[in-house]
Design an enzyme around this catalytic site. Structure first.
Site, short mmCIF file in Angstrom:
data_model
loop_
_atom_site.label_atom_id
_atom_site.label_comp_id
_atom_site.label_asym_id
_atom_site.label_seq_id
_atom_site.Cartn_x
_atom_site.Cartn_y
_atom_site.Cartn_z
N HIS A 50 -4.20 58.61 -95.80
CA HIS A 50 -4.61 59.29 -94.57
C HIS A 50 -3.39 59.95 -93.92
CE1 HIS A 50 -7.59 56.17 -95.38
NE2 HIS A 50 -8.47 56.86 -94.68
N LEU A 141 -12.05 49.69 -87.60
CA LEU A 141 -11.72 50.29 -86.30
C LEU A 141 -12.19 49.42 -85.14
CD1 LEU A 141 -12.38 54.05 -87.10
CD2 LEU A 141 -10.20 52.85 -86.92
N ASP A 177 -10.09 57.98 -82.04
CA ASP A 177 -11.45 58.20 -81.52
C ASP A 177 -12.40 57.13 -82.04
OD1 ASP A 177 -11.30 60.91 -80.11
OD2 ASP A 177 -10.53 61.46 -82.08
N HIS A 281 -7.87 64.02 -92.80
CA HIS A 281 -8.04 62.63 -92.35
C HIS A 281 -7.78 61.63 -93.46
CE1 HIS A 281 -9.68 59.04 -90.44
NE2 HIS A 281 -10.34 58.84 -91.56
N GLU A 428 -18.57 38.04 -77.51
CA GLU A 428 -18.18 37.22 -78.65
C GLU A 428 -17.20 37.94 -79.58
OE1 GLU A 428 -22.32 35.95 -77.37
OE2 GLU A 428 -21.35 37.86 -77.89
N HIS A 490 -32.19 32.05 -82.26
CA HIS A 490 -31.01 31.27 -81.94
C HIS A 490 -30.72 30.16 -82.96
CE1 HIS A 490 -31.30 33.43 -78.23
NE2 HIS A 490 -30.35 32.73 -77.64
#
Length: 678
Positions: A50, A141, A177, A281, A428, A490
């Site tokens: 990249h 990311l 971004d 990129h 979390e 749950h």
């Protein structure tokens, strides 16, 4: 007339690039071009990578590393260095170039030539442990920015404990971004603003490009307003203007809030036809475009070559912090907390911390409590927290359910980091990544708390922690249909199998208070990866009273041997061990003698030698019992074993009803043994 004769460029990005390239440039321009050239060369040589982000953010990185970042390349693990996190980990050549240029050992030209090759420290994305200058593993990311929040929290906690003379540094992150589109960035940034982490700065590569093209296709946030709403200071600058960059970084150093600097950049700056496009990129520029980019930048050196005078300027930047480090070492030498500071930074546990565990185990043996393992965990924390001052706790808005708070800890609040417990809110994912950051920063052992089912929200950060071998402990309660009426949303079913499949992760599912104490001991001792403590809501009897050794340390053991020749082996974990014990008693009354094996940690058991495993599991038919998916159990049961557990999601009802409904009972185990033995 010359201006009138200049060609008109229709493409606005290329027009902007032409304007940037035509500016009068300071000395920093060629220093930044060294980063760009190395990124171009390494990606071309690897035939993958990249190049665009390093080319676009080289100017901002140069300003940060030569003027603001506190570090000394001669001592990459100096405890009071600033932390730099490349959240946009795909642009890893930016970091590797900086490490080489500033003189870090172990990241030379030869290593950069091996970019993205097997066993190279210059991996495709930064990996913690491959080089001491890499502060954390990044690539997915959003993980880096959230990890950086944890590092900034760690700095504040340690400064509160040891004082600013020993702990006074900043955390810097560079994000893209894509980082800010990921949900985790919202969780982490909101937490940072809430805690007012003023020594955290994020440089945002605002290049308007993602893999699919212009970010306008999917992204129209007003990022500055968004971060201002979190409680951050936010500025936008021209990311290719050194004066604006330096002014913004100086502002961040003075800010009383965490700071976001949106650097408007051109991805792939210099590339004659691909600059400002997604083509730069994630792919090499190609020989022709690479040559054109270097020519446009005024770079005329052979591949992987930096002129000596330029390299010396970079090396001077790399040693700029040497005097600051020496002054810090003098302060450390005369500080009355030196021994304790060095202990926690070296990951050495207090000399007598294990005595708290021994006393707890003795109490359990004497009182034989019947309680949920989440309650047993709280008892363990009551003993361990005072004995282990580096333990830092927290929960994602479930403190009263996870039972993770010890009264003596005190809570962390904005402006007060003397406490040892963090209220993360319903975050979390951000909580887990922040815990990774605290662990990787050093000096702390963080533990988190939530319901086991919500590891679905945490999993990407658990995985990063496992790759980085971060010493983090996750307290995960309400571990099965045993939680009862809250129902299938749950009730974890597939989670044990999924997490046991993850390398470097230790998943502990203790069966009673004694095993809980032992598993906590193991989790604290283990410094080479995350540990999960998977705990019940329902009460369980204490089944062991022996305290002579930590029997969970081998992952599995014979809890109760057959009274005669072993006809079968019942293997269980957690709450189902007591079910297996009841089945053993019922079978003994019928003249069938079976052993019960508790298997609290599969990972540790798999590390034992074959003789020990065979001694525990035995040659007789094996029946596994666990209120979860049977996926993976064939490893211990063999081809002719029987599994009793879940084959579908749970349901809403009292837990006693659910165990009967799904056939996870002593009676079902007895019937399975009878059938198997025929």
């Amino acid at each position: 007339m010359a201006a009138l004769d200049a060609p008109v460029i229709d493409n606005p990005v290329l027009a902007h690039q032409a304007e940037v390239l035509a500016r009068p440039h300071e000395q920093s321009w060629q220093m930044a071009n060294a980063i760009r050239a190395l990124a171009i060369d390494a990606v071309e040589a690897a035939k993958s990578g990249h190049p665009g982000m390093p080319m676009g953010m080289a100017d901002a990185a140069t300003a940060l590393w030569t003027r603001f970042l506190k570090f000394d390349a001669a001592d990459p693990r100096w405890p009071d260095r600033d932390r730099f996190v490349l959240s946009a980990g795909h642009g890893s050549m930016l970091l590797y170039a900086l490490l080489y240029l500033t003189g870090f050992d172990g990241m030379g030209v030869e290593e950069i030539k091996q970019f993205r090759q097997l066993e190279s420290p210059a991996a495709g994305h930064p990996e913690y442990g491959l080089h001491p200058g890499i502060e954390t593993t990044t690539g997915p990311l959003g993980q880096g920015i959230a990890t950086a929040v944890g590092m900034a929290i760690a700095e504040r906690l340690l400064a509160s404990r040891f004082g600013r003379s020993l702990v006074d540094h900043r955390t810097w992150a560079l994000c893209s971004d894509g980082d800010l589109m990921e949900g985790i960035s919202h969780e982490a940034a909101a937490l940072a603003g809430h805690l007012c982490l003023s020594k955290l700065t994020v440089l945002y590569d605002d290049n308007h490009i993602s893999i699919d093209g212009d970010t306008a296709q999917a992204y129209s946030d007003d990022v500055l307003k968004r971060f201002s709403a979190y409680g951050w200071a936010a500025r936008r600058i021209d990311g290719h203007d050194p004066q604006q960059i330096n002014a913004a970084l100086s502002f961040a150093m003075r800010s009383k809030k965490p700071t976001l600097i949106a650097c408007r950049t051109i991805i792939g700056l210099g590339a004659p036809t691909k600059a400002g496009t997604a083509a730069t990129h994630g792919s090499p520029l190609g020989a022709q475009e690479a040559a054109g980019a270097k020519a446009a930048l005024g770079w005329h050196e052979p591949p992987f070559t930096v002129p000596d005078d330029l390299l010396q300027r970079w090396r001077a930047a790399g040693s700029r912090g040497a005097g600051t480090r020496r002054a810090w070492l003098k302060r450390l030498a005369h500080n009355n907390m030196r021994a304790e500071f060095e202990r926690v930074m070296a990951k050495r546990l207090p000399d007598n911390w294990h005595e708290a565990v021994a006393a707890l185990k003795q109490e359990i043996a004497e009182t034989r409590p019947k309680m949920a393992t989440r309650q047993s965990s709280q008892k363990a924390l009551d003993a361990l927290v005072p004995a282990t001052p580096e333990l830092i706790g927290g929960s994602a808005d479930l403190t009263g359910s996870n039972l993770t708070f010890v009264k003596s800890m005190g809570t962390v609040t904005q402006g007060n980091f003397a406490g040892r417990y963090i209220h993360y809110g319903v975050r979390e994912h951000g909580m887990c990544a922040a815990a990774n950051g605290m662990a990787l920063h050093g000096g702390l052992i963080p533990y988190t708390g939530t319901f086991f089912v919500f590891t679905d929200y945490m999993r990407p950060s658990i995985r990063i922690g496992a790759i980085a071998r971060a010493h983090v402990i996750h307290v995960l309660t309400h571990d099965s249909i045993g939680l009862g009426e809250d129902g299938p949303t749950h009730q974890p079913v597939e989670h044990l199998a999924s997490l046991r499949a993850m390398p470097h992760l230790h998943v502990y599912r203790p069966a009673d208070a004694m095993e809980v104490a032992e598993c906590w001991e193991l989790a604290i001792r283990r410094s080479d990866g995350p540990s999960l403590l998977v705990l019940t809501r329902q009460a369980l009897p204490t089944m062991r009273t022996d305290t002579s050794e930590n029997r969970c340390a081998r992952g599995g053991y014979v809890l109760a041997e057959a009274e005669g020749r072993r006809a079968a082996t019942l293997i269980a974990t957690g709450s189902e061990v007591s079910i297996a014990m009841d089945a053993r008693s019922a079978l003994a009354a019928e003249g069938m003698h079976v052993a019960v094996v508790s298997l609290p940690c599969w990972e540790l058991f798999s590390q034992q030698d074959e003789d020990y495993r065979m001694q525990v599991l035995g040659p007789a038919p094996r029946i596994g019992v666990e209120a979860a998916s049977g996926f993976g159990w064939e490893r211990w049961l063999g081809n002719d074993g029987v599994f009793i557990g879940m084959t579908d999601f749970g349901a809403s009802a009292p837990y006693e009803v659910l165990y009967k409904h799904f056939g996870i009972t002593p009676e079902a185990v007895v019937a399975a043994v009878r059938k198997r033995l025929g």
